[in-house]
Design a protein around this motif. Structure first.
Motif, PDB file in Angstrom:
ATOM      1  N   SER A  36       7.645  -5.806   0.875  1.00 53.20           N
ATOM      2  CA  SER A  36       6.328  -5.311   1.246  1.00 53.20           C
ATOM      3  C   SER A  36       5.357  -5.437   0.073  1.00 53.20           C
ATOM      4  O   SER A  36       5.766  -5.599  -1.085  1.00 53.20           O
ATOM      5  CB  SER A  36       6.416  -3.845   1.678  1.00 53.20           C
ATOM      6  N   LYS A  37       4.072  -5.344   0.389  1.00 48.82           N
ATOM      7  CA  LYS A  37       3.051  -5.382  -0.650  1.00 48.82           C
ATOM      8  C   LYS A  37       3.256  -4.242  -1.639  1.00 48.82           C
ATOM      9  O   LYS A  37       3.071  -4.412  -2.855  1.00 48.82           O
ATOM     10  CB  LYS A  37       1.658  -5.305  -0.032  1.00 48.82           C
ATOM     11  N   LYS A  38       3.676  -3.076  -1.139  1.00 43.23           N
ATOM     12  CA  LYS A  38       3.897  -1.920  -2.008  1.00 43.23           C
ATOM     13  C   LYS A  38       4.960  -2.214  -3.059  1.00 43.23           C
ATOM     14  O   LYS A  38       4.798  -1.887  -4.237  1.00 43.23           O
ATOM     15  CB  LYS A  38       4.307  -0.713  -1.161  1.00 43.23           C
ATOM     16  N   LEU A  40       5.901  -5.182  -4.172  1.00 44.12           N
ATOM     17  CA  LEU A  40       5.361  -6.177  -5.101  1.00 44.12           C
ATOM     18  C   LEU A  40       4.458  -5.510  -6.141  1.00 44.12           C
ATOM     19  O   LEU A  40       4.545  -5.817  -7.341  1.00 44.12           O
ATOM     20  CB  LEU A  40       4.584  -7.251  -4.345  1.00 44.12           C
ATOM     21  N   LEU A  41       3.608  -4.598  -5.702  1.00 41.05           N
ATOM     22  CA  LEU A  41       2.697  -3.912  -6.625  1.00 41.05           C
ATOM     23  C   LEU A  41       3.462  -3.044  -7.615  1.00 41.05           C
ATOM     24  O   LEU A  41       3.109  -2.977  -8.798  1.00 41.05           O
ATOM     25  CB  LEU A  41       1.700  -3.057  -5.832  1.00 41.05           C
ATOM     26  N   VAL A  99      -2.799  -9.229  -5.654  1.00 45.87           N
ATOM     27  CA  VAL A  99      -1.875  -8.881  -4.575  1.00 45.87           C
ATOM     28  C   VAL A  99      -2.428  -7.741  -3.729  1.00 45.87           C
ATOM     29  O   VAL A  99      -2.259  -7.709  -2.507  1.00 45.87           O
ATOM     30  CB  VAL A  99      -0.492  -8.507  -5.161  1.00 45.87           C
ATOM     31  N   LEU A 100      -3.108  -6.784  -4.364  1.00 42.77           N
ATOM     32  CA  LEU A 100      -3.636  -5.617  -3.650  1.00 42.77           C
ATOM     33  C   LEU A 100      -4.666  -6.004  -2.590  1.00 42.77           C
ATOM     34  O   LEU A 100      -4.643  -5.485  -1.460  1.00 42.77           O
ATOM     35  CB  LEU A 100      -4.255  -4.634  -4.652  1.00 42.77           C
ATOM     36  N   ASN A 102      -5.258  -9.100  -1.293  1.00 42.13           N
ATOM     37  CA  ASN A 102      -4.979 -10.291  -0.497  1.00 42.13           C
ATOM     38  C   ASN A 102      -3.576 -10.206   0.099  1.00 42.13           C
ATOM     39  O   ASN A 102      -2.687  -9.545  -0.457  1.00 42.13           O
ATOM     40  CB  ASN A 102      -5.087 -11.560  -1.352  1.00 42.13           C
ATOM     41  N   ASN A 103      -3.389 -10.887   1.196  1.00 44.88           N
ATOM     42  CA  ASN A 103      -2.086 -10.911   1.852  1.00 44.88           C
ATOM     43  C   ASN A 103      -1.318 -12.143   1.366  1.00 44.88           C
ATOM     44  O   ASN A 103      -1.305 -13.194   2.012  1.00 44.88           O
ATOM     45  CB  ASN A 103      -2.262 -10.955   3.371  1.00 44.88           C
ATOM     46  N   VAL A 104      -0.682 -12.005   0.200  1.00 46.85           N
ATOM     47  CA  VAL A 104      -0.007 -13.158  -0.406  1.00 46.85           C
ATOM     48  C   VAL A 104       1.190 -13.615   0.419  1.00 46.85           C
ATOM     49  O   VAL A 104       1.623 -14.762   0.313  1.00 46.85           O
ATOM     50  CB  VAL A 104       0.442 -12.837  -1.856  1.00 46.85           C
ATOM     51  N   ALA A 105       1.722 -12.732   1.251  1.00 47.17           N
ATOM     52  CA  ALA A 105       2.872 -13.105   2.080  1.00 47.17           C
ATOM     53  C   ALA A 105       2.480 -14.052   3.201  1.00 47.17           C
ATOM     54  O   ALA A 105       3.326 -14.797   3.708  1.00 47.17           O
ATOM     55  CB  ALA A 105       3.525 -11.852   2.659  1.00 47.17           C
ATOM     56  N   SER A 114      -1.206 -16.225  -7.378  1.00 48.90           N
ATOM     57  CA  SER A 114      -0.345 -15.180  -7.934  1.00 48.90           C
ATOM     58  C   SER A 114       0.770 -15.794  -8.766  1.00 48.90           C
ATOM     59  O   SER A 114       1.130 -15.288  -9.836  1.00 48.90           O
ATOM     60  CB  SER A 114       0.240 -14.337  -6.802  1.00 48.90           C
TER      61      SER A 114
END
Length: 361
Positions: A36-38, A40-41, A99-100, A102-105, A114
């Protein structure tokens, strides 16, 4: 504590590198990733914190006479390792917001940006390395070595532990196999380059903690290459023949576990004094307790190790070969990952004992 911080730094880098590489690959050539983005951050935020471990280690070593806070400030703003950490932190902030927002996935363009920022963070690691302080091209050698390792291991770790449960497909192997080979040759080439001026007395360095960690790392690399041949050649053939790729995913996990152990040995090495001159180093510190325990040798004033294969060392070589064959057989018969991983670690131990038992002074 500092070793743990170093290991987690490598793991965080590797997972992020693997994720960003896979996000830049078309979905038809990869699998769904459960990151998830979380997460990754969090990993991006942890990198500067784990990178601070080396600064704190130096502060703890040098700060008793001048005060820890003043020493820490001096290291951050005057030492190369401190400047590298500032550079690392600055880029990590940019990557965090990339990453925060943008939807890098889903957006391959931002995943590529990134990835570019993460490579810049890898350069900062090379800039602050010991190799960079010894040789003008040391930063290049260390950076290439570091980036190759986290690229290779990162894709494997994300594939093995963060996929949606689907196994590897042929389209995945078509791009990952050449990437893994390029990383392998880069790791070997850059590693030999680094050793030429960091550990010029490779065999003699076995008498020191640094050399012990290094030889264990090299043995693990041999096991990893063995896994790569299985995963990249034999298992790929099995997929072509119609085998269930999900049942093959666990062997990628097994390779990832051995890679993690290699991270641990690398972290141990980072806390030891690189032996540019073994005899001189032995005048300032004791030989490795592990070396003296296993070999029973005691270095003199002019230590010089040589190889002299004995009956015992040949027995350990035979044991190692048997265990490696056992690993391959267990994979063919789809045994449990715990059994295969344990046998791989035991094979590494047998190779280590074969090397140590063949040394003489």
């Amino acid at each position: 504590m500092f070793i743990v911080a170093k290991v987690m730094l490598y793991v965080s880098f590797a997972i992020l590198m693997g994720a960003f590489i896979l996000f830049t690959v078309p979905k038809s050539k990869r699998f769904e990733i459960k990151l998830s983005k979380k997460v990754l951050l969090i990993l991006i935020g942890l990198i500067p914190l784990f990178g601070m471990g080396e600064l704190l280690r130096l502060t703890n070593h040098l700060g008793e006479d001048f005060g820890y806070w003043l020493t820490f400030q001096n290291i951050v703003f005057s030492f190369e390792v401190g400047k590298g950490w500032i550079f690392l932190t600055g880029i990590s902030v940019l990557l965090f917001f990339m990453v925060l927002f943008n939807n890098v996935a889903e957006e391959r363009f931002f995943a590529g940006l990134s990835l570019f920022l993460l490579i810049g963070m890898g350069v900062s690691v090379g800039y602050s390395s010991h190799a960079a302080s010894l040789e003008s091209f040391g930063i290049l050698a260390h950076t290439l070595h570091f980036l190759a390792v986290i690229t290779w291991s990162g894709v494997l770790l994300v594939t093995g532990f963060f996929s949606n449960g689907e196994g590897p497909v042929l389209s995945f192997y078509k791009w990952f196999t050449p990437l893994a080979l390029a990383c392998l040759f880069t790791v070997i080439g850059a590693g030999l380059w680094l050793m030429s001026y960091i550990v010029p007395e490779y065999v003699n360095s076995y008498m020191l903690n640094y050399g012990q960690a290094l030889v264990i790392k090299h043995i693990l690399l041999f096991i990893i290459v063995f896994y790569s041949l299985i995963n990249g050649v034999w298992l790929k053939k099995k997929i072509k023949e119609g085998s269930n790729s999900l049942s093959l995913l666990k062997w990628i996990k097994a390779e990832g576990i051995i890679l993690f152990l290699a991270f641990v040995t690398t972290a141990v090495m980072s806390q030891q004094t690189p032996p540019h001159d073994v005899a001189e180093t032995l005048q300032m510190q004791d030989p490795s307790p592990l070396f003296t325990l296993i070999t029973g040798l005691s270095p003199g004033e002019n230590p010089m190790l040589t190889f002299n294969f004995s009956f015992i060392s040949l027995i350990w070589i035979a044991v190692a070969a048997l265990l490696i064959f056992t690993v391959f057989t267990a994979i063919k018969r789809s045994k449990g990952i715990a059994f295969v991983t344990t046998a791989s670690i035991l094979a590494s131990g047998a190779i280590y004992l074969a090397i140590m038992s063949s040394l003489t002074l």
